[in-house]
Design a protein around this motif. Structure first.
Motif: not given
Length: 344
Positions: A302-317
């Motif tokens: 769950l946390l790995l999925t959330a972290d992957t989304i957090s750094r890719t959904i609004a890249a580069p931020s």
């Protein structure tokens, strides 16, 4: 039963490995074209198969971050599962009963007042001051909530939740004051702790996390049958030969240790300890013999999925991971309240 558990664990581990590989390749930076086998060989042999920039992004940025997501997600999920089993209530999670808030408050004290505290402690502990303070905050909060809500061995869930609300409010007020008196650099650090992020992951922090989680799991991960017995009532569990008081003390200590270290390294990441046991109970009912070890892996997923989304959904931020877990956890929290409103 044991064969079923082994199968579930194996499938979950395979899913986690797959997600870790996918996460490794996701982000703003694009690797040069090479197969996964060539990539692994190049990292192990340390030859010229992969470029220096690829090597740095993998070994210095993404792998430490993926590892931290796996460790912290696992620790927070197991903490929530153990607390829910001990209190016999699905709302007993580190963030809802104030443990995360207590750890965050003491971490904030270390950030803002660290220069005043360090002269009074051994120099050896200066580097670990933030981690030590976060652990003390989590432990003191856990003990306070437990003592307030428990009388004659019975825990009043409403009192437990209200005491968690009170502690969270107090922590918010003190943290607000610390933000008011903090300097610019301290203010940035405080914002980081409040929102949660895995961006500061390093191999040193991961090593410390791994040691703490391994030690904690040595005492907690095999307590599934004991928690099943405690669901019947503590007196009945004692008649079955379960050392109830010793197990409760172990849960309090190691839950505080895992939550405190997680907050020290990644800030406030809420609801992992609520979401994971809830999902597992929908599948396996309240069998902690299966839920407890499964939560260790599902929390990582769950946390790995959330972290992957957090750094890719609004890249580069990057979206703070605490915001995403709150978005996921709040609807589940409401669903639990609706399902349990009659019994509560």
């Amino acid at each position: 039963m044991q064969n079923r558990l082994s199968l579930y664990l194996l499938l979950s581990v395979l899913l986690l490995i797959t997600l870790a590989i996918v996460s490794l390749y996701m982000g703003v930076y694009t690797f040069e074209k090479h197969s996964l086998t060539a990539l692994i060989k190049g990292l192990i042999v340390n030859d010229d198969t992969i470029s220096d920039s690829d090597r740095f992004v993998i070994m210095g940025l993404r792998l430490p971050r993926i590892t931290m997501a796996i460790l912290i997600g696992s620790g927070l999920a197991v903490s929530g599962t153990c607390l829910q089993g001990m209190f016999k209530n699905p709302l007993a999670t580190p963030d809802l009963i104030g443990i995360t808030s207590g750890a965050s408050l003491f971490a904030a004290l270390a950030i803002v007042l660290g220069s005043f505290i360090k002269p009074y402690i051994p120099e050896l502990l200066h580097f670990s001051l933030l981690s030590i303070m976060a652990f003390l905050g989590a432990l003191l909060t856990m003990m306070l909530v437990y003592n307030i809500s428990t009388t004659n061995g019975k825990t009043n869930v409403i009192v437990m939740l209200l005491s968690g609300v009170a502690i969270t409010a107090l922590g918010f007020a003190i943290t607000g004051f610390l933000i008011y008196i903090s300097k610019e650099e301290q203010l940035r650090d405080l914002t980081f702790w409040n929102l949660g992020s895995l961006a500061s992951a390093t191999w040193t922090k991961n090593a410390i996390l791994a040691v703490i989680i391994i030690i904690s799991y040595a005492f907690l991960i095999n307590k599934g049958k004991a928690l099943n017995a405690m669901m019947l009532g503590e007196r009945d569990a004692q008649h079955l030969g379960i050392p109830v008081e010793r197990i409760k003390k172990q849960i309090v200590l190691f839950t505080a240790l895992m939550v405190g270290t997680s907050v020290a390294f990644a800030g406030t990441i809420g609801f992992i300890g609520l979401i994971v046991p809830y999902i597992l109970r929908l599948i396996f009912k309240s069998n902690y013999h299966i839920i407890l070890p499964m939560s260790a892996i599902l929390g990582s997923i769950l946390l790995l999925t959330a972290d992957t989304i957090s750094r890719t959904i609004a890249a580069p931020s990057e979206i703070p991971i605490g915001i995403l877990t709150a978005f996921m956890g709040a609807p589940i929290f409401i669903a639990i309240l609706i399902r349990n409103r009659k019994s509560m």
